[in-house]
Scaffold this active site. Sequence first.
Site, PDB file in Angstrom:
ATOM      1  N   VAL A   1       0.829  -1.206   0.000  1.00  0.00           N
ATOM      2  CA  VAL A   1       0.000   0.000   0.000  1.00  0.00           C
ATOM      3  C   VAL A   1       0.863   1.255   0.000  1.00  0.00           C
ATOM      4  O   VAL A   1       1.956   1.271   0.568  1.00  0.00           O
ATOM      5  CB  VAL A   1      -0.976  -0.012   1.206  1.00  0.00           C
ATOM      6  N   CYS A   2       0.372   2.268  -0.680  1.00  0.00           N
ATOM      7  CA  CYS A   2       0.942   3.615  -0.686  1.00  0.00           C
ATOM      8  C   CYS A   2       2.347   3.648  -1.311  1.00  0.00           C
ATOM      9  O   CYS A   2       2.497   3.396  -2.496  1.00  0.00           O
ATOM     10  CB  CYS A   2       0.920   4.175   0.737  1.00  0.00           C
ATOM     11  N   HIS A   3       3.385   3.934  -0.523  1.00  0.00           N
ATOM     12  CA  HIS A   3       4.760   4.002  -1.029  1.00  0.00           C
ATOM     13  C   HIS A   3       5.464   2.640  -1.050  1.00  0.00           C
ATOM     14  O   HIS A   3       6.572   2.518  -1.558  1.00  0.00           O
ATOM     15  CB  HIS A   3       5.594   4.970  -0.186  1.00  0.00           C
TER      16      HIS A   3
END
Length: 184
Positions: free
Chosen positions: A105-107
């Site tokens: 998730v995300c970065h």
Amino acid sequence: MRIAFLTAPEGVEQVELTEPWQAVTGAGHEAVLVSPQPGEVQAFNHLDKADTFRVDQVVSEASAGDFDGLVLPGGVANPDFLRMDGNAVSFVRDFFDQGRPVAAVCHAPWTLVEADVVRGRVLTSWPSLRTDLRNAGAEWVDEQVKICDHGPNKLVTSRKPDDLKAFCEALLDVFSTETAGRSG
């Protein structure tokens, strides 16, 4: 199921660790915090220090074969640290080599880029990773959650904390299906 959560000693986005962790344990599965260093990991709420969490296993002593899946929480510093740790990168790559599901998730896809496992895959992330992922051979999409099955395993990705509900639902579904497929 036994699920590894790989985080750096410092910099993991707390909600991206705790919400998937709670989803996994709430479904009756075992969550294991894996990190390059023993002791505790320092989580953050964006740029502010948050809680600390006890490390269950050091990545250099962990094996992908001991787990049914891998969750890579985000936070800007977390994947940046992990992609500089050879043991962490090898651990991630082993999940792909063994055909085990991964969720990021995300970065967190920065670590996937370093492990060279995104080529030919379709995934999402925090928007600033779009160019990095494309340069690594992935197709980037702006979707709440993306499940990619191009390759030896399924990969679940999401963009940001606001997507965590869909991310957690998808990872539980994919991990359960994949684990049942390996044992059946």
